[in-house]
Scaffold this active site. Sequence first.
Site, PDB file in Angstrom:
ATOM      1  N   TYR A 150      87.830  29.837  25.078  1.00  0.00           N
ATOM      2  CA  TYR A 150      87.141  30.537  26.164  1.00  0.00           C
ATOM      3  C   TYR A 150      88.115  30.936  27.265  1.00  0.00           C
ATOM      4  O   TYR A 150      88.165  32.107  27.669  1.00  0.00           O
ATOM      5  CB  TYR A 150      86.046  29.632  26.726  1.00  0.00           C
ATOM      6  N   GLY A 153      90.703  33.409  25.921  1.00  0.00           N
ATOM      7  CA  GLY A 153      90.017  34.634  25.522  1.00  0.00           C
ATOM      8  C   GLY A 153      89.691  35.503  26.724  1.00  0.00           C
ATOM      9  O   GLY A 153      89.897  36.718  26.708  1.00  0.00           O
ATOM     10  N   ASN A 195      71.822  20.402  32.702  1.00  0.00           N
ATOM     11  CA  ASN A 195      71.842  19.032  32.183  1.00  0.00           C
ATOM     12  C   ASN A 195      71.107  18.073  33.106  1.00  0.00           C
ATOM     13  O   ASN A 195      70.220  17.329  32.693  1.00  0.00           O
ATOM     14  CB  ASN A 195      73.292  18.552  32.047  1.00  0.00           C
ATOM     15  N   GLY A 212      82.595  10.991  38.760  1.00  0.00           N
ATOM     16  CA  GLY A 212      81.693  11.861  39.504  1.00  0.00           C
ATOM     17  C   GLY A 212      82.286  12.464  40.753  1.00  0.00           C
ATOM     18  O   GLY A 212      81.594  13.164  41.503  1.00  0.00           O
ATOM     19  N   GLN A 214      84.724  14.680  40.773  1.00  0.00           N
ATOM     20  CA  GLN A 214      85.164  16.062  40.559  1.00  0.00           C
ATOM     21  C   GLN A 214      84.170  17.027  41.211  1.00  0.00           C
ATOM     22  O   GLN A 214      82.977  16.756  41.265  1.00  0.00           O
ATOM     23  CB  GLN A 214      85.355  16.374  39.069  1.00  0.00           C
ATOM     24  N   THR A 215      84.667  18.139  41.719  1.00  0.00           N
ATOM     25  CA  THR A 215      83.833  19.037  42.513  1.00  0.00           C
ATOM     26  C   THR A 215      83.675  20.394  41.835  1.00  0.00           C
ATOM     27  O   THR A 215      84.534  20.834  41.068  1.00  0.00           O
ATOM     28  CB  THR A 215      84.416  19.258  43.917  1.00  0.00           C
TER      29      THR A 215
END
Length: 321
Positions: A150, A153, A195, A212, A214-215
Amino acid sequence: MRQYNQTKRILVTGGAGFLGSHLCERLVSQGHDVLCLDNFFTGSRRNVEHLLDSPRFELMRHDVTFPLYVEVDEIYNLACPASPIHYQYDPVQTTKTSVHGAINMLGLAKRVRAKILQASTSEVYGDPEVHPQPESYWGRVNPIGPRSCYDEGKRCAETLFFDYYRQHRLRIKVVRIFNTYGPRMHPNDGRVVSNFIVQALNGEDITIYGNGSQTRSFCYVDDLIEAMDRTMNTPDDFTGPVNIGNPGEFSMLELAEQVIALTGSRSKLRHLPLPTDDPKQRCPDSSLAKAALGGWEPQVPLAEGLKRTIEYFDALLARER
């Protein structure tokens, strides 16, 4: 390009997907003739069924990795699975969709002299060393990892767009989309907002990858579509790339807490290992978007956007029960 009236014939690839369906809806409401193209890998006919009775809307099943011969004035190239679950399901096809799809759509734009916009991604920045990320930052991307199909690409697609611009003087626009959420997200796409909401509504544990901290920044879909529309209608000498996203930054723990509070869920948090190459921070420098797009800024606060998205998923899950 046709000049006899203001109505344009506009092609939207990936038009039955999350973002594409909202874009088609907007363009039809503006009085344009819209050709919605989708192979329905992640898109759904249900996302655009309310448009099917409009004489201004046409739905075509087609894969952008194959050439297309139609007459259009503008092209929005959105075709590509955008969640890790979907783009890692068939990574070779994901790369083909970004690269062959770009080649085919650029070739079409060249033939019919259409203006073309590429929906690129904040993933071109990889796991960034610069924060927030300006368009001038070249990124830090692993070219051989599980997310590379991804990330690379989309990077290659940007290269192709600018080579067509330089070599053929094609009128191009490139937007780099940061995390976007809202109604019509796929319930099983593995993205964090969908999710968390689905897990909370089902009373399941909410899965947090890593600790948790990470932003991410979260842009509501209406704000994103407004910016995309404005980008297509900028003067021809503005090509981008331009970051489109909300500069507000939230940790995964903060997002989970908001979702639990808004749903009234009793879900608990469950921590899982951090996926390979998952960025620790992701937030746009949106100063170029504000300057180039007529003062554009996101208007929908996270709490309000989450309420609307929760209502959508609540109704969707009720139909499936």
